[in-house]
Design a protein around this motif. Structure first.
Motif, short mmCIF file in Angstrom:
data_model
loop_
_atom_site.label_atom_id
_atom_site.label_comp_id
_atom_site.label_asym_id
_atom_site.label_seq_id
_atom_site.Cartn_x
_atom_site.Cartn_y
_atom_site.Cartn_z
N THR A 1 -3.92 -8.57 15.72
CA THR A 1 -4.59 -7.29 15.99
C THR A 1 -5.60 -7.51 17.13
N GLN A 2 -5.79 -6.47 17.89
CA GLN A 2 -6.71 -6.60 19.03
C GLN A 2 -8.14 -6.78 18.53
N THR A 3 -8.75 -7.79 19.02
CA THR A 3 -10.15 -8.01 18.64
C THR A 3 -10.98 -8.27 19.90
N SER A 4 -12.21 -7.92 19.80
CA SER A 4 -13.10 -8.23 20.92
C SER A 4 -14.22 -9.12 20.41
N PHE A 5 -14.67 -9.96 21.29
CA PHE A 5 -15.71 -10.91 20.91
C PHE A 5 -16.75 -10.98 22.01
N SER B 1 5.46 -6.60 19.49
CA SER B 1 4.50 -6.64 20.59
C SER B 1 5.19 -6.60 21.95
N GLU B 2 4.61 -5.84 22.87
CA GLU B 2 5.14 -5.80 24.23
C GLU B 2 4.81 -7.10 24.96
N ALA B 3 3.74 -7.72 24.52
CA ALA B 3 3.30 -8.94 25.20
C ALA B 3 4.12 -10.16 24.79
N PHE B 4 4.91 -9.99 23.75
CA PHE B 4 5.76 -11.10 23.31
C PHE B 4 6.76 -11.38 24.43
N TYR C 1 -9.82 -15.91 13.98
CA TYR C 1 -8.69 -15.47 14.80
C TYR C 1 -7.43 -16.25 14.41
N PHE D 1 -0.66 -15.31 16.36
CA PHE D 1 0.63 -14.72 15.99
C PHE D 1 1.03 -15.16 14.58
N ALA E 1 2.26 -9.71 16.33
CA ALA E 1 1.14 -9.97 17.25
C ALA E 1 -0.19 -9.83 16.51
N LEU F 1 -9.29 -19.14 23.97
CA LEU F 1 -8.11 -18.67 23.23
C LEU F 1 -7.15 -19.82 22.98
#
Lengths: 248, 228
Positions: free
Chosen positions: B172-176, B117-120, B154, B157, B170, B204
């Protein structure tokens, strides 16, 4: 000495009863306004979104605020309408004077505001129930909905609507006094808004301060006092203005 | 309260428009009369009253009660959460709990921490060296408990150990999407209820990974050593 003694209170009561029937169309427009506002609110009355890159959350708020705002508009416009000549002439079906006509109008506006306030307040629950039943949400965030808050909400909504009624009524009366106010009032409001937006010249009336005076009041009792005093002043002003007019 | 400010321009425009239309209407504008309107009004009011009663009896399994005064409270805590992680005291910190635990066998002298992940970022993995070499790498994931949890599934990591590399995976991208049932401004004005803006930190679980490596094993990569 007359065979029939004329009692002011009786005249006001009769005129009020007559107006409840004659102005029933005002409630039709209220119904249309509120249903329209409910339809507008079905997509939510506000929203927010946030993300951390992995989780994207978006929230939609549901409440009856738009319905209440629409009801305020309805009250304002209806109040102007009942000051027009067509409606004033209806009063002459009765033995009347300006004072009894005004007081019966104020009673009618009070009754309409109570009905409008209660229905506007409760329509928020209709929206929430529709969202609960028909939108496929897994979880719903709910702030505290105490039953006592319905009473607080309905009371303050009624007072807000009455405030707009009184404002509309005095404006309607001013226009009956002189058609010049048709130009002067919008010019004043728009001009004042421009002055408020600019910084060089201070506005004649700071609308933000006026609005804050009412909406920043956190005590329901003080709010009721503030609104009551304001509507008393506005209605008294209406009666005072028309005292200077010709009979019909 | 802020709702009213949003509506003010609209209110002013419609008020002016209504005023001008009526004032210019040569006194011919009257309320529209609809037959049986009293029945409509009675029905409308009855529906609203019934709906209100029904609302208070709805099953609460879908409802997550929120206290608007708590919203935003987690945001300042996340910095404290990371500094406490750096001090190695997470297990004793309020609002923090151990979410997951892994144990891997290690043979090499170095273990590389990598991520897909880039966000790591630096500040997510904290390392500590054990007193002895038992050949086990312990990985504990701590999470800052959110104000309210909206998605029970959810996982956040995850960690894998492959070829002497500790891989942080990372989520997976989820939307809620969620609705918020709020009170009207004519109520919030007197109850002091805030606007109810829900930030990502309110829902979160902020996570950090605490890695305990055997004595003599070095972690390399985007890692901060406890108390270093």
């Amino acid at each position: 000495m007359y065979l029939t003694e004329v009692n002011t209170l009786q005249i006001i009561r009769k005129q009020y009863q007559f107006k409840l029937k004659a102005y029933v169309g005002a409630f039709t427009s209220l119904l249309v306004m509120q249903v329209t506002a409910i339809l507008f609110s079905l997509g939510g009355t506000g929203g927010m979104s946030s993300s951390d890159g992995y989780l994207y959350i978006s929230g939609t708020q549901y409440n009856g605020s738009i319905v209440i705002a629409f009801t305020m508009l309805w009250a304002f416009i209806s109040s102007i309408l009942i000051t027009t000549k067509a409606y004033r002439n209806d009063d002459f079906t009765f033995v009347t004077n300006r004072f009894t006509s005004h007081v019966s109008n104020i009673y009618f506006l009070l009754a309409a505001s109570i009905f409008g306030g209660i229905t506007a307040m409760l329509s928020g629950y209709l929206l929430k129930l529709i969202a609960y039943l028909f939108y496929n949400y897994d979880a719903i965030l709910v702030t505290e909905h105490a039953i006592s808050s319905i009473l607080v909400g309905a009371t303050s909504t009624i007072f807000y609507i009455l405030l707009f009624s009184a404002l509309g009524y005095v404006i309607g009366v001013l226009v009956q006094l002189s058609k010049l106010f048709i130009i002067l009032i919008p010019a004043f409001v728009i001009g004042n808004l421009f002055l408020q937006a600019g910084e060089r010249v201070s506005p004649l009336v700071d609308f933000n301060k006026v609005v804050h005076f009412y909406i920043s009041e956190s005590s329901i009792l003080l709010f009721m006092v503030k609104v009551s005093v304001t509507i008393l002043v506005l209605f008294s002003l209406s009666i005072f203005i028309t005292n200077r007019m010709e009979v019909k | 309260m802020s709702d009213l400010f949003v509506f003010i321009p609209l209110i002013i425009i419609v008020m002016l428009a209504g005023f001008i239309v009526i004032a210019m209407g040569k006194n011919s504008i009257r309320f529209v009369k609809v037959p049986h309107i009293r029945w409509f009004l009675t029905g409308y009011l009855s529906i609203l009253i019934i709906v209100t009663v029904v609302f208070y009896f709805l099953p609460e399994d879908k409802f997550a009660s929120i206290d608007p005064s708590e919203l935003g409270a987690r945001e300042p805590l996340q910095q404290e959460f990371r500094s406490t992680a750096h001090e190695g005291n997470l297990s004793e910190t309020e609002h923090v709990y151990m979410k997951e635990k892994w144990e891997f066998s290690s043979e090499g002298k170095t273990v590389q921490v990598v991520s897909d992940s880039e966000a790591f970022d630096r500040g997510m993995v904290f390392a500590e060296t054990k007193d002895s070499n038992d050949g086990k790498i312990e990985v504990i994931k701590y999470a800052l408990r959110p104000t309210f949890k909206i998605d029970e599934d959810y996982e956040g990591f995850q960690v894998e150990f492959v070829d002497n590399k500790l891989k942080v995976i990372a989520p997976t991208q989820t939307s809620f999407e969620y609705p918020i049932f709020q009170n009207e401004f004519t109520i919030t004005q007197f109850t002091g209820e805030q606007g109810g803006h829900v930030s990502i930190y309110d829902v979160l679980e902020i996570e950090v990974i605490h890695v305990r490596v055997p004595k003599g094993v070095e972690l390399i990569g985007e890692v901060l050593y406890v108390n270093d």
